[in-house]
Design a protein around this motif. Structure first.
Motif, short mmCIF file in Angstrom:
data_model
loop_
_atom_site.label_atom_id
_atom_site.label_comp_id
_atom_site.label_asym_id
_atom_site.label_seq_id
_atom_site.Cartn_x
_atom_site.Cartn_y
_atom_site.Cartn_z
N THR A 16 0.83 -1.20 0.00
CA THR A 16 0.00 0.00 0.00
C THR A 16 0.87 1.25 0.00
O THR A 16 0.58 2.22 -0.70
N LYS A 17 1.94 1.22 0.76
CA LYS A 17 2.88 2.35 0.78
C LYS A 17 3.51 2.55 -0.59
O LYS A 17 3.61 3.69 -1.08
N ILE A 18 3.93 1.46 -1.21
CA ILE A 18 4.57 1.55 -2.53
C ILE A 18 3.60 2.11 -3.56
O ILE A 18 3.96 3.01 -4.35
N ILE A 19 2.37 1.62 -3.57
CA ILE A 19 1.38 2.12 -4.53
C ILE A 19 1.06 3.59 -4.26
O ILE A 19 0.97 4.40 -5.18
N SER A 20 0.91 3.95 -2.99
CA SER A 20 0.63 5.35 -2.63
C SER A 20 1.77 6.27 -3.05
O SER A 20 1.54 7.35 -3.59
N LEU A 21 3.00 5.83 -2.80
CA LEU A 21 4.16 6.65 -3.20
C LEU A 21 4.27 6.73 -4.72
O LEU A 21 4.69 7.77 -5.26
N ALA A 22 3.89 5.68 -5.42
CA ALA A 22 3.90 5.72 -6.89
C ALA A 22 2.89 6.75 -7.40
O ALA A 22 3.18 7.52 -8.33
N PHE A 23 1.70 6.78 -6.78
CA PHE A 23 0.71 7.80 -7.16
C PHE A 23 1.22 9.20 -6.85
O PHE A 23 1.03 10.13 -7.64
N ALA A 24 1.85 9.38 -5.71
CA ALA A 24 2.41 10.69 -5.35
C ALA A 24 3.45 11.12 -6.39
O ALA A 24 3.47 12.27 -6.81
N CYS A 25 4.30 10.19 -6.80
CA CYS A 25 5.31 10.50 -7.82
C CYS A 25 4.65 10.85 -9.15
O CYS A 25 5.11 11.76 -9.85
N LEU A 26 3.58 10.15 -9.50
CA LEU A 26 2.86 10.44 -10.74
C LEU A 26 2.29 11.86 -10.70
O LEU A 26 2.46 12.63 -11.66
N PHE A 27 1.62 12.22 -9.61
CA PHE A 27 1.05 13.56 -9.50
C PHE A 27 2.14 14.63 -9.48
O PHE A 27 1.98 15.70 -10.06
N PHE B 159 5.08 14.34 -10.98
CA PHE B 159 5.57 14.40 -12.35
C PHE B 159 4.63 15.22 -13.24
O PHE B 159 5.08 16.07 -14.01
N ILE B 160 3.32 14.99 -13.11
CA ILE B 160 2.35 15.74 -13.91
C ILE B 160 2.42 17.23 -13.56
O ILE B 160 2.35 18.08 -14.44
N GLY B 161 2.55 17.54 -12.27
CA GLY B 161 2.67 18.94 -11.86
C GLY B 161 3.91 19.60 -12.42
O GLY B 161 3.85 20.73 -12.90
N ILE B 162 5.03 18.91 -12.38
CA ILE B 162 6.28 19.46 -12.92
C ILE B 162 6.17 19.64 -14.43
O ILE B 162 6.56 20.68 -14.98
N LYS B 163 5.62 18.64 -15.12
CA LYS B 163 5.45 18.73 -16.58
C LYS B 163 4.52 19.88 -16.94
O LYS B 163 4.78 20.61 -17.89
N SER B 164 3.46 20.04 -16.17
CA SER B 164 2.53 21.14 -16.42
C SER B 164 3.21 22.48 -16.22
O SER B 164 2.99 23.43 -16.98
N THR B 165 4.05 22.59 -15.20
CA THR B 165 4.77 23.83 -14.93
C THR B 165 5.73 24.16 -16.08
O THR B 165 5.82 25.30 -16.52
N ILE B 166 6.40 23.15 -16.58
CA ILE B 166 7.37 23.36 -17.67
C ILE B 166 6.67 23.70 -18.98
O ILE B 166 7.12 24.57 -19.72
N SER C 44 -4.82 24.24 -11.55
CA SER C 44 -4.72 22.79 -11.77
C SER C 44 -3.30 22.30 -11.51
O SER C 44 -3.11 21.20 -10.97
N THR C 45 -2.30 23.09 -11.84
CA THR C 45 -0.92 22.72 -11.54
C THR C 45 -0.70 22.68 -10.03
O THR C 45 -0.12 21.72 -9.50
N PHE C 46 -1.20 23.68 -9.33
CA PHE C 46 -1.11 23.70 -7.87
C PHE C 46 -1.81 22.48 -7.28
O PHE C 46 -1.33 21.88 -6.32
N GLY C 47 -2.94 22.11 -7.85
CA GLY C 47 -3.69 20.95 -7.38
C GLY C 47 -2.89 19.66 -7.48
O GLY C 47 -2.96 18.81 -6.58
N MET C 48 -2.11 19.50 -8.53
CA MET C 48 -1.28 18.30 -8.68
C MET C 48 -0.20 18.25 -7.60
O MET C 48 0.03 17.20 -6.99
N PHE C 49 0.45 19.38 -7.35
CA PHE C 49 1.47 19.43 -6.29
C PHE C 49 0.84 19.18 -4.92
O PHE C 49 1.40 18.47 -4.09
N PHE C 50 -0.31 19.77 -4.68
CA PHE C 50 -0.99 19.61 -3.40
C PHE C 50 -1.41 18.15 -3.18
O PHE C 50 -1.26 17.62 -2.07
#
Length: 149
Positions: A5-16, A18-25, A126-132
Motif C-alpha cells: 500500500t505504501k509503494i502504490i501510494s508513493l507511486a501515485f504521489a510520484c505520478l502527481f 511528475f504531472i505537476g512538474i510537466k505542467s509547470t514546464i 490545476s498545476t497547484f492541485g497536482m502538487f498539493f
C-alpha cells in the motif's frame, strides 16, 4: 499500512508530482505564445459539463474550443447559456490536440466574454492541485508509517 500500500501510494504521489512538474514546464504565459490563431464566427453550441471547463463550437467549423471553469460558472446555466447562442464572436485560440483548441480570448462587439488571465488562472490552479495532491499523499504515508510508542 502494509508495504504494498505504501509503494502504490508513493507511486501515485510520484505520478502527481511528475504531472505537476510537466505542467509547470509546458505552460507558457499568454504573452509568450506565438501560435495563436483568430477565428470569427457565430456560436453554434455550448458544451457545459457538470464539472470542469466548458467548450463551444462555432458555425461552419469542425473545431471544439475549450474554455475556462469560470466561463462554465458564469454562462452555463440554462438561461445564461442561451443568450450566447447565435452571437458573432472573435475568438483567439491555440491548437492543443487535433480538432481541439484552447480559447484564450472571446470578444463580441459589445463585451469581452473570456480573457487570457482566466485561462492562466485555471492552468495555475490545476498545476497547484497536482502538487498539493502529491503532498497530501506523501503526508498520509508519512503519518501512517510513523513509529508508535
Amino acid at each position: 499500512m502494509n508495504k504494498y500500500t505504501k509503494i502504490i501510494s508513493l507511486a501515485f504521489a510520484c505520478l502527481f508530482l511528475f504531472i505537476g512538474i510537466k505542467s509547470t514546464i509546458d505552460t507558457k504565459p499568454y504573452a509568450e505564445l506565438n501560435d495563436i490563431q483568430t477565428f470569427d464566427g457565430m456560436i453554434l453550441k455550448l458544451h457545459c459539463p457538470h464539472k470542469g471547463a466548458a467548450a463551444l463550437s462555432l458555425e461552419n467549423s469542425d473545431f471544439t474550443f475549450n474554455l475556462s471553469v469560470r466561463f462554465r460558472a458564469d454562462y452555463c446555466q440554462d438561461d445564461e447559456s442561451q443568450t450566447l447562442l447565435g452571437k458573432v464572436v472573435s475568438l483567439k485560440a491555440r491548437q492543443v490536440n487535433g480538432d481541439f483548441y484552447q480559447a484564450y480570448e472571446i470578444k463580441t462587439p459589445e463585451q469581452v466574454i473570456l480573457t487570457p488571465e482566466e485561462i492562466e488562472a485555471d492552468q495555475g490552479s490545476s498545476t497547484f492541485g497536482m502538487f498539493f495532491l502529491a503532498f497530501l499523499i506523501l503526508a498520509f504515508v508519512g503519518y501512517k508509517s510513523r513509529k508508535k510508542k
